[in-house]
Design an enzyme around this catalytic site. Structure first.
Site, PDB file in Angstrom:
ATOM      1  N   ARG A  83      -9.462  -4.104   3.874  1.00 52.52           N
ATOM      2  CA  ARG A  83     -10.127  -3.771   2.638  1.00 52.52           C
ATOM      3  C   ARG A  83      -9.809  -4.627   1.688  1.00 52.52           C
ATOM      4  O   ARG A  83     -10.492  -4.977   0.718  1.00 52.52           O
ATOM      5  CB  ARG A  83      -9.990  -2.266   2.407  1.00 52.52           C
ATOM      6  CG  ARG A  83     -10.537  -1.643   1.169  1.00 52.52           C
ATOM      7  CD  ARG A  83     -11.902  -1.770   0.958  1.00 52.52           C
ATOM      8  NE  ARG A  83     -12.757  -1.149   2.369  1.00 52.52           N
ATOM      9  CZ  ARG A  83     -13.829  -1.012   2.355  1.00 52.52           C
ATOM     10  NH1 ARG A  83     -14.976  -1.373   1.615  1.00 52.52           N
ATOM     11  NH2 ARG A  83     -14.389  -0.422   3.416  1.00 52.52           N
ATOM     12  N   GLY A 107      -4.805   4.141   3.965  1.00 58.17           N
ATOM     13  CA  GLY A 107      -5.879   5.061   5.099  1.00 58.17           C
ATOM     14  C   GLY A 107      -6.851   4.410   5.637  1.00 58.17           C
ATOM     15  O   GLY A 107      -6.801   3.007   5.757  1.00 58.17           O
ATOM     16  N   HIS A 114      -9.868   3.776   4.843  1.00 59.37           N
ATOM     17  CA  HIS A 114     -10.703   3.055   4.116  1.00 59.37           C
ATOM     18  C   HIS A 114      -9.985   1.486   3.873  1.00 59.37           C
ATOM     19  O   HIS A 114     -10.591   0.590   3.647  1.00 59.37           O
ATOM     20  CB  HIS A 114     -11.166   3.782   2.921  1.00 59.37           C
ATOM     21  CG  HIS A 114     -12.325   2.962   1.946  1.00 59.37           C
ATOM     22  ND1 HIS A 114     -12.158   2.200   0.929  1.00 59.37           N
ATOM     23  CD2 HIS A 114     -13.674   2.930   2.253  1.00 59.37           C
ATOM     24  CE1 HIS A 114     -13.082   1.841   0.455  1.00 59.37           C
ATOM     25  NE2 HIS A 114     -14.172   2.172   1.256  1.00 59.37           N
ATOM     26  N   CYS A 115      -8.584   1.743   3.990  1.00 60.72           N
ATOM     27  CA  CYS A 115      -7.977   0.397   3.496  1.00 60.72           C
ATOM     28  C   CYS A 115      -7.960  -0.292   4.892  1.00 60.72           C
ATOM     29  O   CYS A 115      -7.577  -1.406   4.411  1.00 60.72           O
ATOM     30  CB  CYS A 115      -6.258   0.956   3.190  1.00 60.72           C
ATOM     31  SG  CYS A 115      -6.382   2.105   1.797  1.00 60.72           S
ATOM     32  N   ILE A 116      -8.270   0.021   5.806  1.00 59.52           N
ATOM     33  CA  ILE A 116      -8.032  -0.931   7.131  1.00 59.52           C
ATOM     34  C   ILE A 116      -9.562  -1.392   7.324  1.00 59.52           C
ATOM     35  O   ILE A 116      -9.642  -2.129   8.598  1.00 59.52           O
ATOM     36  CB  ILE A 116      -7.261  -0.315   8.074  1.00 59.52           C
ATOM     37  CG1 ILE A 116      -8.015   0.992   8.976  1.00 59.52           C
ATOM     38  CG2 ILE A 116      -5.874  -0.121   7.644  1.00 59.52           C
ATOM     39  CD1 ILE A 116      -7.373   1.342  10.103  1.00 59.52           C
TER      40      ILE A 116
END
Length: 342
Positions: free
Chosen positions: A85, A328, A330-332
């Site tokens: 992300r 989390g 969304h971050c990956i």
């Protein structure tokens, strides 16, 4: 030429991820193994709904294939870390539906002393090249987790990221907004003063908005709600709710604010405040991949997202190993919107 970042709920061509390798975020073999298992669980959950490409470092392909299975695409490039992300491009579309990729300046989340970014700072261009789309370079130090858009002109930002001393110390609020609007096609920025308390720890991002608040449809935003007064995020989350309830979006609609209760757990194994959050979810074609924490509130959060997205399948994936590294689900993940023109 004007470009616009589509909302995350718009159709995707595919999802991009990066594979964890040995690095300062995962300091021993056990942590790395746990991270890889968690990343793989997310990738497989997303793959039920759309294609997934995972970028891995040299020599890491076999470990990736073993856990990811045969139906996820693998690409080898030099990597420092695994937070797609933030290191990947932000995809945008022009008026005719053609894709381009915004390449923000990446400097290790504000030049943190543990971070490395020699290779990660180039991943956005690698991904754009693999996707076959032109690059729009930006001089702004920024990451994908530090923005959230409704696709209709509104963007969420935080003071401690875009205006933080480690990222853009010489930029004014007006200059940041002008650059964000120019690259994302937005016209209104809603600023939150900071992120969750735990996001300022060693591996924190210093206030990414995608763990705090996210658009869940036109005029609607989900917000982290820490309901236990013992946690420092209790006051913070109430502040976010108050700010957002007093806002309108770029089209003049008063925001509908949906509070999502935080997990009941307050501290991690080391005794530090957790920033566990269901807000850091990922929307893919026909699905919602939601952070799980083996917590009584997991099903409460899942129920909220089922009501918000009745046409999508909600899948809970244990995200504790991901949060241990500083982020989390969304971050990956990073969505590549579906082009409507070639």
């Amino acid at each position: 030429m004007t470009f616009r970042m589509p909302a995350e709920w718009d159709p995707h061509e595919r999802t991009w991820m990066a594979w964890p390798g040995p690095n300062p975020t995962f300091t021993d073999a056990g942590e790395l193994a746990g991270a890889r298992a968690a990343w793989a669980s997310v990738a497989r959950a997303v793959r039920r709904f759309e294609p997934v490409t995972v970028v891995h470092g040299p020599g890491q392909g076999d470990s990736a294939r073993e856990l990811l299975g045969p139906d996820i695409d693998l690409v080898e490039r030099e990597l420092d870390d695994a937070w797609m992300r933030d290191i990947g491009p932000t995809f945008v579309k022009d008026a005719e539906g053609r894709l381009a990729a915004v390449d923000w300046v990446f400097n290790g989340w504000g030049g943190q002393d543990w971070a490395r970014w020699e290779h990660d700072s180039k991943i956005a261009r690698h991904v754009a090249d693999l996707a076959g789309v032109p690059v729009l370079s930006s001089p702004l130090v920024n990451e994908g987790g530090a923005i959230h858009v409704d696709g209709e002109g509104t963007v969420l930002l935080t003071d401690t990221v875009q205006l933080g001393s480690g990222r853009n110390p010489d930029w004014s609020r007006e200059q940041v907004e002008a650059e964000i609007h120019a690259k994302l096609g937005t016209s209104k920025a809603i600023w939150l003063p900071h992120g969750l308390a735990g996001d300022y720890g060693m591996y924190g991002t210093q206030g990414h908005v995608d763990i705090v608040a996210a658009f869940a449809g036109p005029g609607r935003v989900v917000v982290h709600s820490q309901q236990n007064p013992a946690h420092p995020d209790h006051a913070r989350s109430q502040l976010y709710v108050d700010i957002l309830r007093g806002q309108t979006d770029a089209r003049g609609r008063a925001l509908e604010v949906v509070e999502v209760p935080a997990p009941t757990v307050l501290r991690d194994e080391d005794g530090d405040w957790v920033d566990y959050s269901y807000i850091n979810h990922y929307l893919c074609n026909g699905g919602v991949v939601l952070c799980g924490f083996d917590d009584p509130n997991d099903e409460i959060a899942a129920g909220i997202f089922r009501r918000l997205f009745p046409e999508r399948t909600v899948t809970l994936v244990d995200a504790r190993a991901i949060f241990a590294g500083g982020g989390g689900i969304h971050c990956i993940t990073q969505q590549q919107p579906r082009a409507t023109a070639r």
